[in-house]
Design an enzyme around this catalytic site. Structure first.
Site, PDB file in Angstrom:
ATOM      1  N   GLU A 107       1.656 -30.358 -12.027  1.00 25.41           N
ATOM      2  CA  GLU A 107       0.950 -29.674 -13.118  1.00 25.41           C
ATOM      3  C   GLU A 107       1.718 -29.819 -14.427  1.00 25.41           C
ATOM      4  O   GLU A 107       1.111 -29.959 -15.500  1.00 25.41           O
ATOM      5  CB  GLU A 107       0.744 -28.197 -12.752  1.00 25.41           C
ATOM      6  CG  GLU A 107      -0.281 -28.022 -11.641  1.00 25.41           C
ATOM      7  CD  GLU A 107      -0.396 -26.599 -11.138  1.00 25.41           C
ATOM      8  OE1 GLU A 107      -1.520 -26.096 -11.021  1.00 25.41           O
ATOM      9  OE2 GLU A 107       0.655 -25.977 -10.864  1.00 25.41           O
ATOM     10  N   GLU A 127      -0.267 -26.631  -2.657  1.00 23.35           N
ATOM     11  CA  GLU A 127      -0.231 -25.157  -2.609  1.00 23.35           C
ATOM     12  C   GLU A 127      -1.074 -24.584  -1.467  1.00 23.35           C
ATOM     13  O   GLU A 127      -0.770 -23.517  -0.932  1.00 23.35           O
ATOM     14  CB  GLU A 127      -0.720 -24.568  -3.949  1.00 23.35           C
ATOM     15  CG  GLU A 127       0.261 -24.714  -5.099  1.00 23.35           C
ATOM     16  CD  GLU A 127       0.115 -26.026  -5.852  1.00 23.35           C
ATOM     17  OE1 GLU A 127       0.650 -26.132  -6.964  1.00 23.35           O
ATOM     18  OE2 GLU A 127      -0.537 -26.959  -5.318  1.00 23.35           O
TER      19      GLU A 127
END
Length: 522
Positions: A107, A127
Site C-alpha cells: 500500500e 491481510e
C-alpha cells in the site's frame, strides 16, 4: 528524522531508506521518518526526485501486527499520514522494492508515483490471512491499477505475485536487473529526464467489471471462504472502488476494516500468526545453529503419503529419487502424482510446462543404491515397527554419512527406530499430514539423541517446502494425533449417548471445520 529511517543524496536523487529489521515493518517511528525524508527532499532544490527503499533483506513487509492489538500512542504518524505526504509531494517518488512488498508495504508503494523492483521481489495484500482487509487504501488503489476483476482475487486469496506478474498487472513499472539502488536511482532519473507526470492512482478510474461479476465471485469462493468474514468485507470494498469516488471508497474501507479488526476471527487468526512464529523458536537450538544444505532428497514408498511428500520437494525445485519395492507400486504411485498435478493444471493453478518440469525432477527406482547419495531420505512405508526397523537398518548401511534419516511415522517411537542404526543422532521424525502435498502442518519429532544441527536443518527445510514446522518430542501420537484421539473419543461417546453420526458431523461443520470426525474417518 527517525533513527529507523535514513536519508542521503545520490546526485539529484534523494534516497530514503527504512532500517527497521528484520522485515522493515511500519512500526511507530517509521512512517514519521519517511514523512521527514519527503520534507527534506522537497525543501532541497538540488533534489529532483525521491527513491523510497528498504534496507537489509526487504522493502516494507507490512504493518506491525502488534499495533493492531496494542494501538500506538495518540498523535503518532501512521500509514494514512505518510500516504498524504506522498500525494502532497511535488517531486516524483519512486518505490524501489526488493524482498517483499506486502500488506501495508505494498500500500505504501501504491501511493508512490512510480514503482520498480528486483526480479525476485514479491507483492501481495495478505491481510485476509489474519482476518483483516487491506486497510491502507489498498482495496481502492489496486483495482485502479489492474482492474477489479484481477485485483479482487488477489486480495481475497492473499496470494503473492512475482515481479514479472506484478509488471504485467501494472503493480510495478520497471524491473531492476542488477543493483537495486543504482537501478532505482537511474529509473528515477529517467522519470525526471522524460518529464513524466506525477501519477496519482487515486485519480484514475476503475473500469466497471462484467455484469454480475461480484455475485459470481461470491459464489466461486463460497466453499473455501465459508464462515469467514474478511473475504466478504473485501468484496464490499472492491464494489466501493467501482461505485464510489476515491475518498468515499477509502472511508468505506476504514469502516469495514474496523468491523474485521473487532471480530473474534481476526483476534484468533492473529494469535495463530504469532503462534506459528513462536514454534520456530527452540530454546536449546538457537537461530545461529548451523544447518546442512539439502539439495537432493529420496522418498521410500510411493503410496499416498510418499507421493505427496515427494511433491512437496519437487514443488520447490529439490530433485527426488522415489524408491519402491515393486515396479507395479512405483508405476501406480507415479500415476497418482501425475494425476494430482494434472488436476491442478486443469483448474488453471499450474501451467503444463511447470507440471512437466516438476515431474522431471522425480527419478523412480527399485534400488537402494540409487538413493545413497541424497542429502535426506524420508521413509513413508507401512506404520509397523518391525518394517520401520528393517528399513532403517538398510538405510544405515546405504546412505552417505551425513545424510538425514527421517521417518514419517505418525505414532511410533522415533527413538526405537533410531536404535537400530549406528547414527541415531541423524534420525528424526518428519510427520506429514494427509494429503501431504496440501496440509501445511509438519511435526518435526526430535529423538533423545537427534543432533541439534539435524533439528535446525529439518526445521529450515520445513519452511523451504512451505510447511509450518512444529518441533515435538517422542510420545504416543506426538501432538496432532494425540489431540485427534481425544477428539474421536468424544465423538464416539456422543454416538453412544444417542446422536447420529451425521448430526455430530453437521454440528462440527457448522462450527467451521471442513468436515466432521466421521466424514474424516470415511
Amino acid at each position: 528524522m527517525s533513527n529507523l529511517v535514513n536519508f542521503e543524496k545520490m546526485g539529484s536523487i534523494g534516497v530514503i531508506t527504512v532500517n527497521n529489521p528484520p522485515v522493515n515493518a511500519l512500526s511507530v517511528g517509521v512512517p514519521q521518518g519517511i514523512i521527514d525524508g519527503v520534507k527534506v527532499s522537497e525543501s532541497d532544490a538540488s533534489v529532483h526526485a525521491i527513491v523510497l527503499m528498504g534496507g537489509g533483506r526487504s522493502f516494507i513487509a507490512g504493518a506491525d501486527i502488534n499495533e493492531f492489538l496494542n494501538p500506538p500512542p495518540p498523535g503518532s504518524a501512521g500509514l494514512v499520514e505518510m500516504i498524504a505526504s506522498f500525494e502532497g509531494c511535488q517531486k516524483p517518488i519512486v518505490a524501489a522494492i526488493h524482498g517483499n512488498a506486502l500488506g501495508g508495504g505494498l500500500e505504501t508503494a501504491l501511493a508512490c508515483h512510480y514503482r520498480c523492483g528486483t526480479r525476485d521481489s514479491l507483492y501481495g495484500l495478505p491481510e485476509v490471512l489474519i482476518g483483516l482487509l487491506p486497510g491502507g487504501q489498498g482495496t481502492q488503489r489496486l483495482p485502479r491499477i489492474c482492474g477489479v476483476e484481477k485485483a479482487l482475487p488477489l486480495m481475497v486469496s492473499g496470494e503473492f505475485v512475482q515481479a514479472s506478474k506484478a509488471l504485467s498487472l501494472g503493480i510495478i513499472d520497471h524491473i531492476v536487473e542488477d543493483s537495486l539502488v543504482e537501478g532505482a536511482v537511474a529509473f528515477a532519473q529517467q522519470v525526471v529526464n522524460e518529464k513524466r507526470p506525477l501519477r496519482k492512482i487515486r485519480d484514475e478510474p476503475v473500469l466497471a467489471p462484467a455484469e454480475n461479476f461480484f455475485e459470481d465471485f461470491k459464489k466461486s469462493i463460497s466453499k473455501r471462504a465459508r464462515g469467514h468474514l474478511a473475504p466478504y468485507k473485501i468484496i464490499e470494498c472492491a464494489k466501493a472502488s467501482v461505485e464510489l469516488p476515491f475518498d468515499e471508497g477509502v472511508e468505506r474501507e476504514r469502516e469495514l476494516f474496523q468491523d474485521c479488526l473487532k471480530s473474534d476471527q481476526s483476534r484468533g487468526l492473529m494469535n495463530l500468526f504469532f503462534a506459528e512464529r513462536t514454534c520456530t523458536k527452540i530454546p536449546d537450538v538457537p537461530r545461529e545453529t548451523p544447518t546442512k544444505n539439502i539439495k537432493t532428497a529420496s522418498i521410500l514408498g510411493a503410496g499416498t503419503m510418499g507421493g505427496g511428500i515427494a511433491m512437496n520437494f519437487v514443488n520447490v525445485g529439490i530433485p527426488v529419487t522415489l524408491l519402491e519395492v515393486t515396479q507395479e507400486a512405483l508405476d501406480r504411485g507415479l500415476e497418482i502424482i501425475r494425476n494430482n498435478y494434472a488436476n491442478t493444471v486443469k483448474k488453471g493453478r499450474l501451467s503444463q510446462t511447470e507440471m512437466d518440469k516438476r515431474l522431471a525432477l522425480i527419478t523412480p527406482t527399485l534400488s537402494y543404491d540409487d538413493i545413497s547419495g541424497t542429502d535426506i531420505v524420508v521413509e513413508a512405508v507401512f506404520e509397523e515397527m518391525d518394517i520401520k526397523k528393517e528399513v532403517f537398518r538398510k538405510l544405515d548401511e546405504t546412505m552417505k554419512a551425513d545424510a538425514v534419516l527421517a521417518t514419517n511415522t505418525s505414532t511410533l517411537d522415533v527413538d526405537e527406530i533410531a536404535s537400530v542404526t549406528k547414527r541415531p543422532e541423524m534420525v528424526i521424525g518428519t510427520h506429514f499430514f494427509s494429503p501431504a502435498n496440501v496440509m501445511r502442518l509438519l511435526e518435526i519429532v526430535r529423538g533423545a539423541k537427534t543432533d541439534k544441527e539435524v533439528i535446525a536443518t529439518v526445521m529450515k527445510l520445513g519452511k523451504t517446502i512451505k510447511k509450518v514446522p512444529v518441533l515435538v518430542g517422542v510420545c504416543d501420537g506426538f501432538v496432532g494425533n494425540r489431540m485427534l484421539a481425544r477428539y474421536m473419543k468424544q465423538a464416539n461417546l456422543m454416538i453412544l449417548e444417542g446422536a447420529l453420526p451425521q448430526e455430530v458431523d453437521q454440528a462440527l461443520f457448522d462450527f467451521g471445520l471442513a468436515m466432521g470426525p466421521f466424514a474424516m474417518g470415511d
